[in-house]
Design an enzyme around this catalytic site. Structure first.
Site, PDB file in Angstrom:
ATOM      1  N   LYS A   1      -8.950  -8.240  -1.455  1.00 12.85           N
ATOM      2  CA  LYS A   1      -9.459  -8.840  -0.204  1.00 12.85           C
ATOM      3  C   LYS A   1      -9.139 -10.329  -0.125  1.00 12.85           C
ATOM      4  O   LYS A   1     -10.034 -11.176  -0.023  1.00 12.85           O
ATOM      5  CB  LYS A   1     -10.960  -8.611  -0.027  1.00 12.85           C
ATOM      6  CG  LYS A   1     -11.346  -7.150   0.043  1.00 12.85           C
ATOM      7  CD  LYS A   1     -12.811  -6.951   0.360  1.00 12.85           C
ATOM      8  CE  LYS A   1     -13.224  -5.495   0.348  1.00 12.85           C
ATOM      9  NZ  LYS A   1     -13.252  -4.903  -1.019  1.00 12.85           N
TER      10      LYS A   1
HETATM   11  P1  5BU Z   1     -18.353   3.350  -2.711  1.00 15.41           P
HETATM   12  O1  5BU Z   1     -18.956   3.525  -4.054  1.00 15.41           O
HETATM   13  O2  5BU Z   1     -17.692   4.618  -2.193  1.00 15.41           O
HETATM   14  O3  5BU Z   1     -19.324   2.769  -1.743  1.00 15.41           O
HETATM   15  O4  5BU Z   1     -17.197   2.271  -2.932  1.00 15.41           O
HETATM   16  C1  5BU Z   1     -16.375   1.794  -1.897  1.00 15.41           C
HETATM   17  C2  5BU Z   1     -15.293   0.929  -2.426  1.00 15.41           C
HETATM   18  O5  5BU Z   1     -14.499   0.505  -1.336  1.00 15.41           O
HETATM   19  C3  5BU Z   1     -15.782  -0.344  -3.104  1.00 15.41           C
HETATM   20  O6  5BU Z   1     -14.872  -0.664  -4.119  1.00 15.41           O
HETATM   21  C4  5BU Z   1     -15.731  -1.383  -2.017  1.00 15.41           C
HETATM   22  O7  5BU Z   1     -15.456  -2.667  -2.529  1.00 15.41           O
HETATM   23  C5  5BU Z   1     -14.556  -0.908  -1.189  1.00 15.41           C
HETATM   24  N1  5BU Z   1     -14.651  -1.235   0.245  1.00 15.41           N
HETATM   25  C6  5BU Z   1     -15.704  -0.829   1.028  1.00 15.41           C
HETATM   26  O8  5BU Z   1     -16.617  -0.157   0.576  1.00 15.41           O
HETATM   27  N2  5BU Z   1     -15.727  -1.174   2.338  1.00 15.41           N
HETATM   28  C7  5BU Z   1     -14.754  -1.913   2.908  1.00 15.41           C
HETATM   29  O9  5BU Z   1     -14.803  -2.180   4.106  1.00 15.41           O
HETATM   30  C8  5BU Z   1     -13.664  -2.308   2.084  1.00 15.41           C
HETATM   31  C9  5BU Z   1     -13.648  -1.943   0.779  1.00 15.41           C
HETATM   32 BR1  5BU Z   1     -12.281  -3.275   2.799  1.00 15.41          BR
END
Ligand code: 5BU
Length: 452
Positions: free
Chosen positions: A297
């Site tokens: 990011k």
């Molecule tokens: P989760 O455990 O499925 O909630 O993880 C989601 C991953 O995707 C996590 O590593 C976040 O940093 C990443 N992410 C997110 O959740 N939302 C966003 O908008 C973005 C990245 Br860009």
């Protein structure tokens, strides 16, 4: 109640149909113009209308009733009051803050929802509303419409298997108006000719398949991820939000066969070591044919991003096939990512994200023109030629207590035309990581096939 004809004439007095020459939104010149909104300003007429509509319907079939915004909202409300069928309200756009709910009111998944529409023309707004209502788990079997303009919408919906009940059709009301000398033979002829020649074909916006996107894709990494998707029949990106090299490599080994890319936050690895972390990770990526995506990011000026991308201890440019980056610093800030495909962030999945419509529209211009960008993260539909990556996917949870919001694979493929889902805790926190990766792969692939 008076006869249907008398009732129509009562309505007509309110100025709901005008005859003359009107240029429609589509640019077509129409000999009549319909606007049923005045009906809501006459309580007695609205009440009668509600009863006429209810009379046509198998009322026992419906658990809730919903109007297509906005003109049909008072009609649906009046029908609810007359029939005691509970009302739900569909927003025109999901709230950008707070609950992000598309439908307000009390309902349960699996309930049957009666849809109410004032005028049906091509059927476009009904098709869109049905998709949204169904995406909330409700069923739609019947639609009730006050006036059918007879331009193809009714047939389209009937072909899709919905029962469409219409109170009036335009040729019927023209006939009534001729009988009471409101229209001349000549006018009626002109109107009927217009109706006969103006079936509006409404082409539903189709998503593109991976094969079609591959044909249009210019960036080599964009091509690569699409080729892997097709070869592995997977559109799953696993997010490896683990904190040691050992966990990272174990996770990559387990999910590797089922994913198109492994997403890392390399700066959360406590024992990072280029040789011990990256080299074996790259081997696993080759072995199982997946890409490495560093979710860095980026969000700084070009010069600083270049240093962050190429240097420091992580040397992201040496190993990441894909990187995520904000585009907040403008078009040129993205120039530095020469070795990786960039996934631009238009809007994040978390509650209360500040990226409003205007920001997203400006950011999308960069996405569509910058040669380093292969796609974007967004929470809404993007143009069909842009690859859409969707994080915030989980089958069994709606969110966490830190603002994350989840949707199901089914929801994002159907409603956003997503290309790739990103799943973190749904997989790495599962009791059986490999089994969960397989499940997400299968669910997401099937949801993709269904959305075609
Ligand atoms: P989760 O455990 O499925 O909630 O993880 C989601 C991953 O995707 C996590 O590593 C976040 O940093 C990443 N992410 C997110 O959740 N939302 C966003 O908008 C973005 C990245 Br860009």
């Amino acid at each position: 109640m008076e006869s249907k004809k008398e009732f129509f004439l009562e309505c007509y007095k309110l100025g709901i149909i005008k005859f003359g020459r009107f240029t429609l939104k589509s640019g077509i010149e129409s000999p009549f113009y319909v606007d049923l909104r005045p009906l809501a300003s006459e309580p007695k007429i609205l009440k009668h209308l509600a009863n006429y509509l209810l009379e046509m319907l198998p009322l026992d079939n419906f658990d809730v009733i919903c109007g297509v915004p906005y003109a049909a909202l008072p009609m649906a409300t009046a029908m609810s009051l007359e029939s005691y069928i509970p009302l739900i309200i569909k927003r025109k756009e999901a709230k950008e803050y707070g609950t992000k709910k598309l439908i307000e009111g009390i309902y349960k998944s699996g309930q049957n929802c009666l849809l109410v529409e004032d005028v049906i023309t091509s059927g476009k707004s009904l098709v869109e509303t049905i998709a949204e209502v169904e995406s909330e788990g409700l069923k739609v079997s019947d639609i009730v419409v006050v006036l059918d303009r007879e331009q193809g919408g009714k047939q389209l919906l009937q072909e899709k298997g919905y029962h469409v009940h219409t109170l009036f059709s335009i040729s019927e009301v023209v006939e009534i108006l001729k009988e009471v000398d409101h229209l001349t033979e000549e006018e009626v002829l002109r109107i009927n000719e217009f109706i006969a020649g103006n079936k509006i074909e409404f082409k539903e916006e189709k998503r593109l398949s991976y094969e079609q996107k591959l044909e249009n894709c210019e960036h080599s990494v964009g091509k690569k991820i699409l080729e892997i998707a097709i070869a592995k029949q997977s559109n799953l990106i696993a997010s490896a939000d683990v904190t040691t090299t050992k966990e990272l490599l174990e996770f990559a080994e387990q999910v590797g066969p089922h994913i198109v890319a492994l997403k890392t936050h390399i700066d959360i690895i406590s024992d990072f070591d280029s040789d011990k972390t990256i080299l074996p990770l790259k081997d696993l990526a080759t072995k199982h044919n997946f890409l490495l995506m560093e979710d860095r990011k980026f969000g700084d000026i070009g010069n600083t991003q270049e240093l962050q991308y190429r240097g420091g201890m992580y040397k992201i440019s040496h190993w990441a096939d894909l990187v995520t980056s904000h585009v907040i610093a403008g078009y040129q800030s993205i120039d530095c990512f020469m070795n990786s495909g960039v996934i631009a962030i238009l809007s994040m999945s978390s509650k209360g994200a500040l990226t409003d419509q205007n920001y997203r529209a400006e950011a999308l211009k960069i996405v569509e023109t910058h040669p380093n960008i292969i796609g974007c993260v967004a929470q809404n539909k993007v143009p069909a030629n842009v690859l859409l990556f969707t994080p915030g996917v989980n089958i069994s949870s709606k969110g966490d207590d830190k603002g994350q919001q989840y949707n199901t694979p089914e929801h994002v493929f159907k409603n956003l035309h997503t290309d790739f889902v990103i799943v973190g805790r749904g997989i790495y926190k599962a009791e059986n990581v490999e089994k969960s990766a397989k499940l997400y792969k299968l669910e997401s692939w099937n949801a993709y096939l269904k959305s075609l």
